[in-house]
Design an enzyme around this catalytic site. Structure first.
Site, PDB file in Angstrom:
ATOM      1  N   CYS A   1      43.909  42.079  37.382  1.00  0.00           N
ATOM      2  CA  CYS A   1      43.650  41.939  38.401  1.00  0.00           C
ATOM      3  C   CYS A   1      41.874  41.902  38.836  1.00  0.00           C
ATOM      4  O   CYS A   1      41.742  41.311  37.571  1.00  0.00           O
ATOM      5  CB  CYS A   1      44.166  42.897  39.834  1.00  0.00           C
ATOM      6  SG  CYS A   1      43.981  44.530  39.339  1.00  0.00           S
TER       7      CYS A   1
ATOM      8  N   ARG B   1      45.057  47.193  40.841  1.00  0.00           N
ATOM      9  CA  ARG B   1      46.284  46.672  41.676  1.00  0.00           C
ATOM     10  C   ARG B   1      47.056  46.202  40.636  1.00  0.00           C
ATOM     11  O   ARG B   1      49.118  46.179  40.793  1.00  0.00           O
ATOM     12  CB  ARG B   1      46.088  45.465  41.824  1.00  0.00           C
ATOM     13  CG  ARG B   1      45.402  46.088  43.749  1.00  0.00           C
ATOM     14  CD  ARG B   1      44.754  44.161  44.222  1.00  0.00           C
ATOM     15  NE  ARG B   1      44.104  43.690  43.654  1.00  0.00           N
ATOM     16  CZ  ARG B   1      42.549  42.785  44.123  1.00  0.00           C
ATOM     17  NH1 ARG B   1      43.383  42.334  44.533  1.00  0.00           N
ATOM     18  NH2 ARG B   1      42.202  42.881  43.478  1.00  0.00           N
TER      19      ARG B   1
END
Length: 206
Positions: free
Chosen positions: A156, A161
Site C-alpha cells: 500500500c 493497509r
C-alpha cells in the site's frame, strides 16, 4: 494474543503481521475491531492496566513474511512468478493522487508497481468492519486472477493497509503471502525503478 484497532483493524493487522514474523503465530484479530465493539454498545474502559515485567527472547525474522524492494523488482524485472496486489484506492493506484485526503504525501512519484492488480483493502470488509466470508473474499480475488496458485506480495503506502489484506489472504484463505512494508513510500522514491502512471501525473509513465 487478540489485537484490535480503528479503521477496521488496519494497524491491528499490521501488529499481527509483525508478531507472526517473529514467531508469535497464535495471534488473532477481534473481527470488526473497535468499530463493531462500539456499535454494539459493549463496555469501554479508560484505565491503564499494569503488568509485571517479563523477559522474552525474539529471533530475527523467524518467518519469511516480509517482502523487500529486491523481491518486488525480481517480480517486476526478473520474471519471478509472483502476484502483486496494490490495495490502495483507485486514484492512488492510477497516480491521480499521492495519498488519501488528510494523509501525508511521502513519495516523489505517483502511480503503481507494474503488473500489480488493484483490489482496495475495503473491498473485503462488511459495513460493520468485519471480514466478508472466505468464499466472498476468494471470489473477489479470483476475479482479478489471484487464486493462491503462486506467491503473493501485497503493498500500500506504508504497509499498514496491506497488512490487513495479508491477514485475509494468508490467515483466512491460506495463501502464500508476503507484505511489502516499504510499499509505495519506498518504491515511489526509488531512483530508476519502473512505474505505471495511467493518470499521466508526476514523471509520466517511467
Amino acid at each position: 494474543i487478540v489485537l484490535y484497532g480503528d479503521n477496521n483493524n488496519w494497524f491491528a493487522a499490521w501488529g499481527a503481521w509483525v508478531f507472526d514474523i517473529y514467531g508469535f503465530s497464535d495471534v488473532k484479530l477481534l473481527d470488526g475491531g473497535r468499530k463493531l465493539w462500539e456499535a454494539q454498545g459493549l463496555p469501554l474502559d479508560t484505565a491503564t492496566p499494569e503488568f509485571a515485567a517479563t523477559a522474552i527472547t525474539v529471533a530475527d525474522e523467524v518467518r519469511p513474511l516480509r517482502a523487500r524492494l529486491a523481491d518486488v523488482l525480481e517480480a517486476v524485472e526478473g520474471g519471478a512468478d509472483v502476484s502483486l496486489i496494490d490495495i490502495r484506492g483507485p486514484k492512488e493506484y492510477s497516480g491521480e493522487i499521492f495519498a488519501p485526503d488528510g494523509v501525508q504525501e511521502l513519495s516523489v512519484r505517483a502511480g503503481h508497481i507494474p503488473g500489480a492488480v488493484n483490489v482496495p483493502w475495503g473491498t473485503i470488509v462488511n459495513e460493520d468492519g468485519t471480514f466478508k466470508s472466505a468464499d466472498e473474499i476468494r471470489a473477489i480475488y479470483a476475479a482479478v486472477g489471484i487464486d493462491g496458485s503462486k506467491p503473493i506480495i501485497t503493498y500500500c503506502r506504508i504497509g499498514e493497509r496491506s497488512s490487513h489484506t495479508w491477514f485475509a489472504l494468508s490467515r483466512i484463505l491460506g495463501y502464500e503471502v508476503k507484505n511489502y512494508d516499504g510499499s509505495w513510500t519506498e518504491y515511489g522514491n526509488s531512483v530508476g525503478v519502473p512505474i505505471e502512471n495511467p493518470a499521466g501525473t508526476v514523471w509520466g509513465n517511467t
